[in-house]
Write a protein that holds these residues in place. Sequence first.
Motif, PDB file in Angstrom:
ATOM      1  N   GLN A 118       0.824  -1.201   0.000  1.00 35.63           N
ATOM      2  CA  GLN A 118       0.000   0.000   0.000  1.00 35.63           C
ATOM      3  C   GLN A 118       0.867   1.264   0.000  1.00 35.63           C
ATOM      4  N   LEU A 119       1.947   1.241   0.762  1.00 38.82           N
ATOM      5  CA  LEU A 119       2.798   2.425   0.882  1.00 38.82           C
ATOM      6  C   LEU A 119       3.715   2.621  -0.316  1.00 38.82           C
ATOM      7  N   ASN A 120       4.134   1.522  -0.914  1.00 36.26           N
ATOM      8  CA  ASN A 120       5.177   1.629  -1.931  1.00 36.26           C
ATOM      9  C   ASN A 120       4.942   0.655  -3.086  1.00 36.26           C
ATOM     10  N   GLU A 133       5.709  10.693   4.174  1.00 35.59           N
ATOM     11  CA  GLU A 133       4.670  11.173   3.265  1.00 35.59           C
ATOM     12  C   GLU A 133       3.789  10.021   2.787  1.00 35.59           C
ATOM     13  N   ALA A 134       4.404   8.872   2.518  1.00 32.88           N
ATOM     14  CA  ALA A 134       3.630   7.707   2.087  1.00 32.88           C
ATOM     15  C   ALA A 134       2.704   7.229   3.204  1.00 32.88           C
ATOM     16  N   LEU A 135       3.210   7.224   4.431  1.00 35.82           N
ATOM     17  CA  LEU A 135       2.383   6.803   5.564  1.00 35.82           C
ATOM     18  C   LEU A 135       1.258   7.802   5.808  1.00 35.82           C
ATOM     19  N   LYS A 136       1.562   9.085   5.714  1.00 36.17           N
ATOM     20  CA  LYS A 136       0.546  10.118   5.938  1.00 36.17           C
ATOM     21  C   LYS A 136      -0.584   9.980   4.906  1.00 36.17           C
ATOM     22  N   ALA A 137      -0.220   9.751   3.643  1.00 38.76           N
ATOM     23  CA  ALA A 137      -1.231   9.582   2.602  1.00 38.76           C
ATOM     24  C   ALA A 137      -2.085   8.345   2.870  1.00 38.76           C
ATOM     25  N   PHE A 168       7.405  15.009  10.856  1.00 40.67           N
ATOM     26  CA  PHE A 168       6.742  15.108   9.559  1.00 40.67           C
ATOM     27  C   PHE A 168       5.220  15.258   9.705  1.00 40.67           C
ATOM     28  N   ASN A 169       4.830  15.840  10.845  1.00 37.90           N
ATOM     29  CA  ASN A 169       3.442  16.263  11.086  1.00 37.90           C
ATOM     30  C   ASN A 169       2.435  15.113  11.055  1.00 37.90           C
ATOM     31  N   ILE A 170       2.848  13.982  11.598  1.00 40.78           N
ATOM     32  CA  ILE A 170       1.917  12.877  11.834  1.00 40.78           C
ATOM     33  C   ILE A 170       1.759  12.744  13.339  1.00 40.78           C
ATOM     34  N   ASP A 171       0.554  12.895  13.821  1.00 41.13           N
ATOM     35  CA  ASP A 171       0.305  12.818  15.257  1.00 41.13           C
ATOM     36  C   ASP A 171       0.454  11.363  15.713  1.00 41.13           C
TER      37      ASP A 171
END
Length: 393
Positions: A118-120, A133-137, A168-171
């Motif tokens: 899913q991520l890559n 960024e991939a995890l955030k999306a 990277f702004n992921i809570d």
Amino acid sequence: MNTSTNIHNMHLPDSFPPAEKRSLTIGFIPLLDCVPVFVAKELGFFEEMGLDVTLSRESSWASIRDKVQFGLLDAAPMPAGIVLASAMKLGATQPMVTAMGLGLNGNAITVSAKLWQQLNPEGKKFNSQSAAEALKAYLTTVEGPINIASVHTYSTHHFLLREWLTHFNIDPDNKIKQHVVPPPHMINVMQRGSIDIFCAGEPWNSLAQAQQVGHTLLSGHQIWENAPDKVLGVTRRWHEANPASHQRLVAALLKACLWLDNHENKIAGFRLLNKHGYIDADLSSIDLDFGRHCFTVSEATFPWLSQAQWFTGHISALNEKASAKEHSSVNQSTLHQAPLTATYLTDTYRSVAEQLNINLPTKNTKEEGAHAEHWQLPGTKHNISMRPDMKFK
């Protein structure tokens, strides 16, 4: 490598006090970064220092902590945060101390095989930013939380994971559910589908990938290059009752780390773990260099107070969040006053290292996480060549 000292000529002087307690039991969790203890045992460094050491494989870091506290173990490699949390009266009944670090690097983040697709889906090479960024999306596409495991609440793994997500702004507390799983059980727990991501020490990340259970997302050095992790932990009571035993233990482990500060020796040391049954896993199928373990004396073994400050900052932040969530009346000012100099025993390290003619840093602190290239630190004999320590590569 910061020293050309012939370790076979390194001995404590005859006048050095004898061990108050000669027969010691040292606990360990099967991880590559515990290799200094195995090398000291198998190459006879403990025996050279007048110690008769038995190694005891344990099931979890909580078990290690409790057995050290209650005297069932004399000492153990353990995450630095556990030692410092004990000084803050968190998760421990009596304070622990450390007189040396046991290496740098060695951790990684692994995602399940399903999540990796899913991520890559295109098989790109990630850095810390692109992985985030991939995890955030991905998080925007799912309703429920994803399950992330680290090895202990106060471990480097947990703190690196939280720093990476937050940077990277992921809570880390939103749409993510945190779990604690002992390192050797990570693969089985992921295979059962109970966790989506884990952060642990090697070899468990590489083995998860070799067994096609998961895929390494990031190496720990991509979050913080040459980050500290394990220390040698004992209780303060044990240290005060056995000062010479403690110093002899440190001396033996310093010799082991000096021996490991050579690539061929380091790989040979890792292979000892299989040969002597310390790790019940086949290491022949993985890259033993993946973790970028560093055991250089004094860089990777000195008990830096600046690193202790980093750990206590994270411990305090975690407990502030927990207290706010639970409306606790815990006095947060107490948590911020951990006695670093009473917990990180720089004088003990210096005393032993001087007897072994080891070059030492002139100060007990250094700037952390600010060097993109190799740099120099003043030493008692000559400058110490330090490795890069930048974060978020």
